[in-house]
Design a protein around this motif. Structure first.
Motif, PDB file in Angstrom:
ATOM      1  N   GLU A  44       0.707  -1.121  -0.052  1.00 26.14           N
ATOM      2  CA  GLU A  44       0.027  -0.021   0.226  1.00 26.14           C
ATOM      3  C   GLU A  44       0.803   1.358   0.000  1.00 26.14           C
ATOM      4  OE1 GLU A  44       0.462  -1.953   2.446  1.00 26.14           O
ATOM      5  OE2 GLU A  44      -0.076  -0.996   4.502  1.00 26.14           O
ATOM      6  N   MET A  45       0.375   2.306  -0.437  1.00 26.19           N
ATOM      7  CA  MET A  45       0.850   3.589  -0.549  1.00 26.19           C
ATOM      8  C   MET A  45       0.392   4.513   0.601  1.00 26.19           C
ATOM      9  SD  MET A  45       2.955   3.911  -3.281  1.00 26.19           S
ATOM     10  CE  MET A  45       3.045   5.749  -3.579  1.00 26.19           C
ATOM     11  N   MET A  89       9.727   0.953   0.863  1.00 25.15           N
ATOM     12  CA  MET A  89      10.455   1.846  -0.226  1.00 25.15           C
ATOM     13  C   MET A  89       9.782   3.464   0.210  1.00 25.15           C
ATOM     14  SD  MET A  89      11.621   1.266  -3.237  1.00 25.15           S
ATOM     15  CE  MET A  89      11.712   1.821  -4.848  1.00 25.15           C
ATOM     16  N   PHE A  91       8.754   7.011  -1.555  1.00 25.18           N
ATOM     17  CA  PHE A  91       8.723   7.963  -2.760  1.00 25.18           C
ATOM     18  C   PHE A  91       8.462   9.479  -2.679  1.00 25.18           C
ATOM     19  CE2 PHE A  91       8.480   4.692  -5.803  1.00 25.18           C
ATOM     20  CZ  PHE A  91       7.870   3.525  -5.327  1.00 25.18           C
ATOM     21  N   ILE A 102       0.055  14.595 -10.313  1.00 22.92           N
ATOM     22  CA  ILE A 102       1.100  14.136  -9.183  1.00 22.92           C
ATOM     23  C   ILE A 102       2.143  13.338  -9.929  1.00 22.92           C
ATOM     24  CG2 ILE A 102       1.457  13.123  -6.929  1.00 22.92           C
ATOM     25  CD1 ILE A 102      -1.408  13.757  -6.150  1.00 22.92           C
ATOM     26  N   PHE A 104       6.107  11.358  -9.587  1.00 21.21           N
ATOM     27  CA  PHE A 104       6.654  10.413  -8.686  1.00 21.21           C
ATOM     28  C   PHE A 104       8.123  10.229  -9.145  1.00 21.21           C
ATOM     29  CE2 PHE A 104       3.822   8.754  -5.209  1.00 21.21           C
ATOM     30  CZ  PHE A 104       2.579   9.083  -6.054  1.00 21.21           C
TER      31      PHE A 104
ATOM     32  N   TYR B  33      -7.533  10.014  -9.642  1.00 19.49           N
ATOM     33  CA  TYR B  33      -6.445   9.511 -10.505  1.00 19.49           C
ATOM     34  C   TYR B  33      -6.314   7.938 -10.624  1.00 19.49           C
ATOM     35  CZ  TYR B  33      -4.212  13.821  -9.017  1.00 19.49           C
ATOM     36  OH  TYR B  33      -4.089  15.260  -8.435  1.00 19.49           O
ATOM     37  N   TYR B  35      -2.830   5.197 -11.252  1.00 23.82           N
ATOM     38  CA  TYR B  35      -1.480   5.246 -11.695  1.00 23.82           C
ATOM     39  C   TYR B  35      -1.401   3.387 -11.800  1.00 23.82           C
ATOM     40  CZ  TYR B  35      -0.288   9.650  -9.958  1.00 23.82           C
ATOM     41  OH  TYR B  35      -0.099  11.083  -9.891  1.00 23.82           O
ATOM     42  N   GLN B  37       1.928   0.840 -11.574  1.00 25.57           N
ATOM     43  CA  GLN B  37       3.288   0.811 -10.934  1.00 25.57           C
ATOM     44  C   GLN B  37       3.745  -0.294 -11.583  1.00 25.57           C
ATOM     45  OE1 GLN B  37       3.813  -0.012  -6.524  1.00 25.57           O
ATOM     46  NE2 GLN B  37       5.486   1.185  -6.488  1.00 25.57           N
ATOM     47  N   LYS B  41       8.899  -0.864  -9.707  1.00 29.32           N
ATOM     48  CA  LYS B  41       8.243   0.114  -8.681  1.00 29.32           C
ATOM     49  C   LYS B  41       7.970   1.612  -9.599  1.00 29.32           C
ATOM     50  CE  LYS B  41       7.883  -2.952  -5.524  1.00 29.32           C
ATOM     51  NZ  LYS B  41       6.831  -3.549  -4.957  1.00 29.32           N
ATOM     52  N   PHE B  42       8.117   1.736 -10.586  1.00 30.21           N
ATOM     53  CA  PHE B  42       7.998   3.226 -10.892  1.00 30.21           C
ATOM     54  C   PHE B  42       6.430   3.565 -11.064  1.00 30.21           C
ATOM     55  CE2 PHE B  42       9.037   7.311 -12.479  1.00 30.21           C
ATOM     56  CZ  PHE B  42       8.417   7.317 -13.862  1.00 30.21           C
ATOM     57  N   LEU B  43       6.000   4.499 -10.590  1.00 26.02           N
ATOM     58  CA  LEU B  43       4.575   4.880 -10.419  1.00 26.02           C
ATOM     59  C   LEU B  43       4.294   5.966 -11.710  1.00 26.02           C
ATOM     60  CD1 LEU B  43       4.254   5.210  -6.826  1.00 26.02           C
ATOM     61  CD2 LEU B  43       2.366   4.302  -8.215  1.00 26.02           C
ATOM     62  N   ILE B  45       1.629   8.019 -13.935  1.00 28.73           N
ATOM     63  CA  ILE B  45       0.056   8.460 -13.917  1.00 28.73           C
ATOM     64  C   ILE B  45      -0.393   7.890 -15.214  1.00 28.73           C
ATOM     65  CG2 ILE B  45       0.659  10.847 -14.983  1.00 28.73           C
ATOM     66  CD1 ILE B  45      -2.004  11.831 -13.221  1.00 28.73           C
ATOM     67  N   GLU B  58      -2.400  10.127 -20.269  1.00 32.78           N
ATOM     68  CA  GLU B  58      -1.107  10.280 -20.457  1.00 32.78           C
ATOM     69  C   GLU B  58      -0.732   9.134 -21.390  1.00 32.78           C
ATOM     70  OE1 GLU B  58       1.922  11.786 -18.957  1.00 32.78           O
ATOM     71  OE2 GLU B  58       0.410  13.238 -18.665  1.00 32.78           O
ATOM     72  N   PHE B  90      -2.986   1.712  -9.157  1.00 38.37           N
ATOM     73  CA  PHE B  90      -3.502   2.175  -7.881  1.00 38.37           C
ATOM     74  C   PHE B  90      -4.435   3.315  -8.405  1.00 38.37           C
ATOM     75  CE2 PHE B  90      -1.031   1.021  -4.163  1.00 38.37           C
ATOM     76  CZ  PHE B  90       0.226   0.440  -4.873  1.00 38.37           C
ATOM     77  N   PHE B 101      -3.891   7.239  -1.526  1.00 42.40           N
ATOM     78  CA  PHE B 101      -4.135   6.115  -2.439  1.00 42.40           C
ATOM     79  C   PHE B 101      -5.020   5.052  -1.829  1.00 42.40           C
ATOM     80  CE2 PHE B 101      -0.820   7.037  -6.008  1.00 42.40           C
ATOM     81  CZ  PHE B 101      -0.622   8.176  -5.509  1.00 42.40           C
ATOM     82  N   GLN B 103      -5.355   0.739  -2.006  1.00 43.97           N
ATOM     83  CA  GLN B 103      -4.565  -0.318  -1.546  1.00 43.97           C
ATOM     84  C   GLN B 103      -3.708  -0.968  -2.718  1.00 43.97           C
ATOM     85  OE1 GLN B 103      -7.825  -0.498  -1.611  1.00 43.97           O
ATOM     86  NE2 GLN B 103      -8.325  -3.139  -1.332  1.00 43.97           N
TER      87      GLN B 103
END
Lengths: 114, 110
Positions: A44-45, A89, A91, A102, A104, B33, B35, B37, B41-43, B45, B58, B90, B101, B103
């Motif tokens: 989760e974030m 992790m 961010f 937004i 990252f 939004y 997203y 990942q 692990k790069f997020l 949009i 995008e 996400f 965000f 879960q």
């Protein structure tokens, strides 16, 4: 173009020490917000802390503080008295007012050692 | 009383299928939004909606179609799933100093 840079892919820190996670950003928009999130292995974030570009004081939330240096375009996260549960992790993110998007950074993986 | 909830948490499906992920927020935020990942692990949009209106797309393939029936909901429908769509998706909502965000939904295409 807007950009977030996190230069530390991974860090190892001894428990109870303070940790600084680096973040630099780039935007031409004068109005923006900076966020830090924690992503544990469960996925989760978790929102940690927010700093607005016009805020005069550095943001603090419990053990988290944001070292905001506007002229240097940096927004480092400081975690005081690190705990094993801080391993995750992290961010850094930015939202500019113009388009509300937004974006990252690539993240920093923090390992807290017992 | 979860602020941003998305379902399902896990989704395993075969190539070529169509699937949906649902998202709801109870924060009263105007902006939502989606997203993606990736495995590193790069997020990134995908979409942004403000008050049910699409603001940002995008360069996501047309197979991905977001739908916002009201300000509190933003669903993601994916047609003709491909192996490369496997990722964690996400949902998020934002207003002012808040950005929360869901879960995450781990999508695995086999």
């Amino acid at each position: 173009a807007q950009k977030i840079t996190q230069t530390q892919p991974g860090m190892f820190v001894q428990e109870k020490e303070a940790v600084t996670l680096d973040c630099t950003y780039d935007t031409s928009d004068p109005s923006y917000g900076l966020f830090w999130y924690k992503q544990p292995s469960s996925g989760e974030m978790i929102f940690l802390i927010y700093q607005g570009s016009y805020d005069q004081q550095n943001a603090t939330e419990g053990r988290y503080s944001l070292n905001f240096q506007k002229a240097r375009k940096s927004a480092n996260l400081v975690i005081s008295a690190s705990q094993l549960g801080d391993s995750a992790m992290y961010f850094c993110a930015m939202r500019v007012r113009r388009d509300d998007k937004i974006i990252f950074g690539k993240g920093t993986r923090l390992h807290i050692l017992p | 009383d979860t602020a941003v909830s998305q379902t399902p948490k896990y989704l395993v499906t075969q190539m070529g299928n169509d699937k949906s992920i649902k998202c709801e927020q109870n924060l009263g935020h105007d902006t939502m939004y989606w997203y993606k990942q990736d495995s590193k692990k790069f997020l990134k949009i995908m979409f942004s909606y403000n008050n049910k209106e699409l603001i940002i797309n995008e360069t996501v393939p047309n197979r991905f179609s977001p739908k916002s029936p009201d300000k509190a909901h933003l669903n993601l429908h994916i047609n003709s799933l491909e192996l490369g769509d496997s990722a964690v998706y996400f949902c998020a909502s934002s207003q002012g100093p808040e950005a929360f965000f869901g879960q995450g939904t781990r999508l695995t295409v086999v």
